[in-house]
Design a protein around this motif. Structure first.
Motif, PDB file in Angstrom:
ATOM      1  N   SER A 364       0.823  -1.210   0.000  1.00 26.22           N
ATOM      2  CA  SER A 364       0.000   0.000   0.000  1.00 26.22           C
ATOM      3  C   SER A 364       0.859   1.262   0.000  1.00 26.22           C
ATOM      4  CB  SER A 364      -0.924   0.010   1.223  1.00 26.22           C
ATOM      5  OG  SER A 364      -0.160  -0.003   2.416  1.00 26.22           O
ATOM      6  N   GLY A 365       2.182   1.095  -0.150  1.00 28.14           N
ATOM      7  CA  GLY A 365       3.069   2.251  -0.209  1.00 28.14           C
ATOM      8  C   GLY A 365       3.544   2.738   1.138  1.00 28.14           C
ATOM      9  N   GLN A 366       3.248   2.000   2.202  1.00 29.04           N
ATOM     10  CA  GLN A 366       3.700   2.394   3.532  1.00 29.04           C
ATOM     11  C   GLN A 366       5.067   1.785   3.821  1.00 29.04           C
ATOM     12  OE1 GLN A 366       0.747   2.145   6.585  1.00 29.04           O
ATOM     13  NE2 GLN A 366      -0.942   2.538   5.204  1.00 29.04           N
ATOM     14  N   VAL A 367       5.847   2.498   4.629  1.00 30.98           N
ATOM     15  CA  VAL A 367       7.219   2.089   4.915  1.00 30.98           C
ATOM     16  C   VAL A 367       7.465   2.147   6.420  1.00 30.98           C
ATOM     17  CG1 VAL A 367       9.647   2.753   4.683  1.00 30.98           C
ATOM     18  CG2 VAL A 367       8.166   2.783   2.683  1.00 30.98           C
ATOM     19  N   VAL A 368       8.050   1.070   6.962  1.00 37.14           N
ATOM     20  CA  VAL A 368       8.482   1.058   8.359  1.00 37.14           C
ATOM     21  C   VAL A 368      10.000   1.202   8.369  1.00 37.14           C
ATOM     22  CG1 VAL A 368       8.412  -0.143  10.567  1.00 37.14           C
ATOM     23  CG2 VAL A 368       6.596  -0.532   8.884  1.00 37.14           C
ATOM     24  N   VAL A 369      10.491   2.202   9.097  1.00 35.83           N
ATOM     25  CA  VAL A 369      11.929   2.453   9.201  1.00 35.83           C
ATOM     26  C   VAL A 369      12.378   2.054  10.603  1.00 35.83           C
ATOM     27  CG1 VAL A 369      13.746   4.198   9.140  1.00 35.83           C
ATOM     28  CG2 VAL A 369      11.834   4.336   7.527  1.00 35.83           C
ATOM     29  N   PHE A 370      13.236   1.035  10.677  1.00 31.33           N
ATOM     30  CA  PHE A 370      13.734   0.550  11.964  1.00 31.33           C
ATOM     31  C   PHE A 370      15.115   1.137  12.240  1.00 31.33           C
ATOM     32  CE2 PHE A 370      10.846  -2.837  10.558  1.00 31.33           C
ATOM     33  CZ  PHE A 370      10.072  -3.029  11.698  1.00 31.33           C
ATOM     34  N   GLU A 371      15.257   1.763  13.385  1.00 31.60           N
ATOM     35  CA  GLU A 371      16.554   2.231  13.874  1.00 31.60           C
ATOM     36  C   GLU A 371      16.974   1.280  14.992  1.00 31.60           C
ATOM     37  OE1 GLU A 371      19.814   5.076  14.130  1.00 31.60           O
ATOM     38  OE2 GLU A 371      18.279   4.653  12.620  1.00 31.60           O
ATOM     39  N   CYS A 372      18.061   0.533  14.776  1.00 31.85           N
ATOM     40  CA  CYS A 372      18.529  -0.450  15.757  1.00 31.85           C
ATOM     41  C   CYS A 372      19.604   0.182  16.629  1.00 31.85           C
ATOM     42  CB  CYS A 372      19.102  -1.680  15.056  1.00 31.85           C
ATOM     43  SG  CYS A 372      17.924  -2.543  14.006  1.00 31.85           S
ATOM     44  N   ALA A 389      11.842   9.781   8.012  1.00 30.26           N
ATOM     45  CA  ALA A 389      10.813   8.768   7.748  1.00 30.26           C
ATOM     46  C   ALA A 389       9.581   9.411   7.134  1.00 30.26           C
ATOM     47  CB  ALA A 389      10.442   8.030   9.032  1.00 30.26           C
ATOM     48  N   TYR A 390       9.195  10.578   7.661  1.00 34.05           N
ATOM     49  CA  TYR A 390       8.032  11.273   7.119  1.00 34.05           C
ATOM     50  C   TYR A 390       8.369  11.993   5.818  1.00 34.05           C
ATOM     51  CZ  TYR A 390       5.447  10.252  11.366  1.00 34.05           C
ATOM     52  OH  TYR A 390       4.804   9.596  12.382  1.00 34.05           O
ATOM     53  N   ALA A 391       9.600  12.504   5.697  1.00 36.18           N
ATOM     54  CA  ALA A 391       9.999  13.202   4.471  1.00 36.18           C
ATOM     55  C   ALA A 391      10.017  12.253   3.283  1.00 36.18           C
ATOM     56  CB  ALA A 391      11.371  13.845   4.649  1.00 36.18           C
ATOM     57  N   THR A 392      10.482  11.021   3.494  1.00 35.99           N
ATOM     58  CA  THR A 392      10.609  10.068   2.394  1.00 35.99           C
ATOM     59  C   THR A 392       9.333   9.295   2.121  1.00 35.99           C
ATOM     60  OG1 THR A 392      11.498   8.430   3.951  1.00 35.99           O
ATOM     61  CG2 THR A 392      13.086   9.732   2.686  1.00 35.99           C
ATOM     62  N   ASN A 393       8.347   9.375   3.019  1.00 38.10           N
ATOM     63  CA  ASN A 393       7.136   8.577   2.821  1.00 38.10           C
ATOM     64  C   ASN A 393       5.879   9.280   3.313  1.00 38.10           C
ATOM     65  OD1 ASN A 393       5.707   5.459   3.822  1.00 38.10           O
ATOM     66  ND2 ASN A 393       6.059   6.120   1.736  1.00 38.10           N
ATOM     67  N   GLY A 394       5.961  10.587   3.568  1.00 38.86           N
ATOM     68  CA  GLY A 394       4.786  11.327   4.006  1.00 38.86           C
ATOM     69  C   GLY A 394       4.194  10.735   5.279  1.00 38.86           C
ATOM     70  N   VAL A 395       2.874  10.795   5.384  1.00 37.64           N
ATOM     71  CA  VAL A 395       2.207  10.245   6.567  1.00 37.64           C
ATOM     72  C   VAL A 395       2.255   8.724   6.571  1.00 37.64           C
ATOM     73  CG1 VAL A 395       0.670  12.208   6.856  1.00 37.64           C
ATOM     74  CG2 VAL A 395      -0.024  10.329   5.372  1.00 37.64           C
ATOM     75  N   TYR A 396       2.754   8.126   5.475  1.00 41.43           N
ATOM     76  CA  TYR A 396       2.856   6.671   5.395  1.00 41.43           C
ATOM     77  C   TYR A 396       4.174   6.150   5.969  1.00 41.43           C
ATOM     78  CZ  TYR A 396      -1.296   6.039   2.441  1.00 41.43           C
ATOM     79  OH  TYR A 396      -2.583   5.978   1.966  1.00 41.43           O
ATOM     80  N   GLY A 397       5.028   7.021   6.482  1.00 41.02           N
ATOM     81  CA  GLY A 397       6.300   6.601   7.062  1.00 41.02           C
ATOM     82  C   GLY A 397       6.162   6.347   8.553  1.00 41.02           C
ATOM     83  N   LYS A 398       6.714   5.234   9.034  1.00 44.38           N
ATOM     84  CA  LYS A 398       6.611   4.879  10.450  1.00 44.38           C
ATOM     85  C   LYS A 398       7.991   4.552  11.006  1.00 44.38           C
ATOM     86  CE  LYS A 398       4.516   3.938  14.298  1.00 44.38           C
ATOM     87  NZ  LYS A 398       3.902   5.033  15.094  1.00 44.38           N
ATOM     88  N   PRO A 399       8.575   5.445  11.849  1.00 49.44           N
ATOM     89  CA  PRO A 399       9.883   5.161  12.450  1.00 49.44           C
ATOM     90  C   PRO A 399       9.739   4.370  13.754  1.00 49.44           C
ATOM     91  CG  PRO A 399       9.221   7.418  12.940  1.00 49.44           C
ATOM     92  CD  PRO A 399       8.101   6.809  12.141  1.00 49.44           C
ATOM     93  N   ILE A 400      10.569   3.331  13.910  1.00 47.91           N
ATOM     94  CA  ILE A 400      10.550   2.471  15.095  1.00 47.91           C
ATOM     95  C   ILE A 400      11.975   2.337  15.630  1.00 47.91           C
ATOM     96  CG2 ILE A 400      10.033   0.168  16.009  1.00 47.91           C
ATOM     97  CD1 ILE A 400       7.526   1.464  15.056  1.00 47.91           C
TER      98      ILE A 400
END
Length: 475
Positions: A364-372, A389-400
């Motif tokens: 669906s174009g959503q991206v999860v970005v994991f910072e380990c 995370a938001y810049a590269t994927n808008g509201v569909y970016g999720k940083p964890i």
């Protein structure tokens, strides 16, 4: 109004009207679904793009980053939909060209722009995508369709949380009726590079997709994850009591964190053998562990950081394989993704904007970005990860933020950081202070940056919770 499928909605589309938006993936997905569903046809479609000129942002003309950079957003979209592949003509309608400078009236300005799209059509030939854009524009679109009684037009809306698409149409009373499409708007051909390109970013596209290929030394990382799990499972211990369980949890993590110190590699291997034996975990591949430790010798203080990233990749892959059983919602899992602007605004001295540790993309174009993090993290780093995370994927970016603690320990950390100072001498708090101060620092930074924080044993449940409306598997 009869029920429709996505294929039925798009198969007759001849005119596609969109609004310029930062989150261009919502405009791209319907266009690409139309392409996929009409590969046998050669009919050209017309795209009307409602946008705004830069005159709105005179105060930001010299800024590298504009809040409403419609021109860049439009370029991002049309750069990934070549005309020879998508067979379209595009007409951009600049809304604020209709602005009366003596008497500013946004409503009239938008109405004049929309009326330029007063085209005749048959059933389903005109589709208005009202997902992106300013709300004033969207309301004027709906008003225009009603006033002109455009009963053959469809409006569509992509709901990001549930990954469902809704469509609307005028009924006999000139009122809108809305229905949910019979299937979700997944695009299984949507790759990570396209998602980033739609936001104006790119990465070196020679990185393995670990959902399609095996991780090197995967059997070793699997054993380390097995020890990790058994330390949390009291039933797996020879002595089944809480005290022993907590002892093994702390001991295992201490040994892993020690790897960040130079010269601890051999001690780590011996200690892992001993812990594995006590937990009944077969460690016949200890020679492979030696290879991994040796491979990161040059990194000195970062060895566990790299090992933890690989343990996390394997854990994410295993979770995705289980969650993907019925639908293949997750598409790409990549490690060490170096991000930069497609058009480098920073000059030759800055080659990359940032590096994502692990990235997981969806259909669906959503991206999860994991910072380990197995060591320190500045709060500025956490804030930067949230921003990118938001810049590269808008509201569909999720940083964890992923940390090498257990879910049960994270609750102890939270009490330690925000609890009563009178109880700071408790044994579990003392162990945290003496052994994991760097990770506690990363935890604090993540909280200040408003990042979600997961332990390694929370990945599957965390992904399932994030996309519970999209995934049929709830386990």
């Amino acid at each position: 109004m009869s029920d429709k499928t996505i294929k039925e909605i798009f198969e007759n589309m001849r005119y596609y009207i969109i609004c310029s938006t930062l989150n261009q993936v919502v405009n791209y997905i319907p266009l690409d679904l139309h392409r996929q569903g009409t590969k046998e046809k050669s009919e050209e479609i017309m795209i009307y793009n409602l946008t705004e000129s830069e005159t709105k942002n005179n105060s930001e003309k010299k800024s590298l980053f504009k809040r409403f950079d419609n021109q860049a957003w439009d370029e991002n979209l049309f750069s990934v939909v070549p005309k020879e592949k998508y067979n379209y003509e595009e007409k951009t309608i600049v809304i604020n060209e209709f602005l009366n400078t003596n008497k500013s009236n946004t409503g009239k300005e938008i109405s004049k722009a929309i009326k330029r799209i007063n085209i005749c059509s048959n059933e389903g030939e005109v589709i208005w995508n009202i997902t992106g854009g300013q709300k004033t524009t969207l309301l004027k679109i709906l008003n225009f369709i009603q006033q002109e009684n455009r009963k053959n037009d469809y409006v569509i809306y992509l709901e990001g949380n549930s990954n469902k698409m809704f469509y609307g149409k005028l009924n006999q009373y000139k009122q809108f009726e809305y229905k949910e499409l019979g299937n979700q708007y997944w695009n299984k051909e949507l790759d990570l590079q396209t998602i980033f390109n739609l936001s104006g970013y790119q990465y070196e596209d020679n990185i393995k997709n670990y959902l399609e290929t095996n991780l090197e030394y995967a059997d070793v990382y699997k054993k380390l994850n097995e020890i990790y799990d058994k330390c949390e499972d009291a039933d797996a211990l020879k002595k089944d009591n809480v005290q022993d369980k907590d002892k093994y949890k702390i001991k295992f993590l201490i040994e892993l964190v020690k790897l960040n110190k130079e010269g601890e590699g051999d001690k780590f291997i011996q200690e892992m053998k001993r812990i594995a034996e006590e937990l009944n975990v077969n460690m016949d591949n200890s020679n492979e562990i030696q290879k991994i430790v040796n491979a990161y010798k040059s990194e000195k203080v970062k060895r566990f950081g790299y090992i933890f990233e690989k343990m996390s990749i394997l854990r994410i892959k295993e979770a995705v394989e289980e969650l993907n059983i019925e639908n293949h919602y997750f598409l790409e899992l990549k490690h060490s993704v170096k991000i930069n602007k497609k058009q480098n605004k920073f000059g030759k001295h800055i080659k990359e904007l940032c590096e994502f540790d692990i990235v997981l993309s969806t259909a669906s174009g959503q991206v999860v970005v994991f910072e380990c993090k197995s060591g320190t993290m500045e709060s500025n780093t956490g804030k930067a990860r949230v921003y990118t995370a938001y810049a590269t994927n808008g509201v569909y970016g999720k940083p964890i933020l992923l940390i090498p603690f257990y879910k049960s320990q994270i609750s102890i950390i939270h009490k330690y950081l925000f609890g009563d100072e009178k109880n700071m001498d408790q044994p579990e708090y003392k162990e945290l202070r003496e052994n994991f101060e760097n990770i506690l620092s990363a935890y604090r930074a993540a909280l200040r940056s408003n990042m979600d924080i997961w332990g390694l044993d929370e990945i599957k449940d965390g992904l399932n919770e994030l996309y519970i409306d999209a995934l049929p598997v709830k386990g």
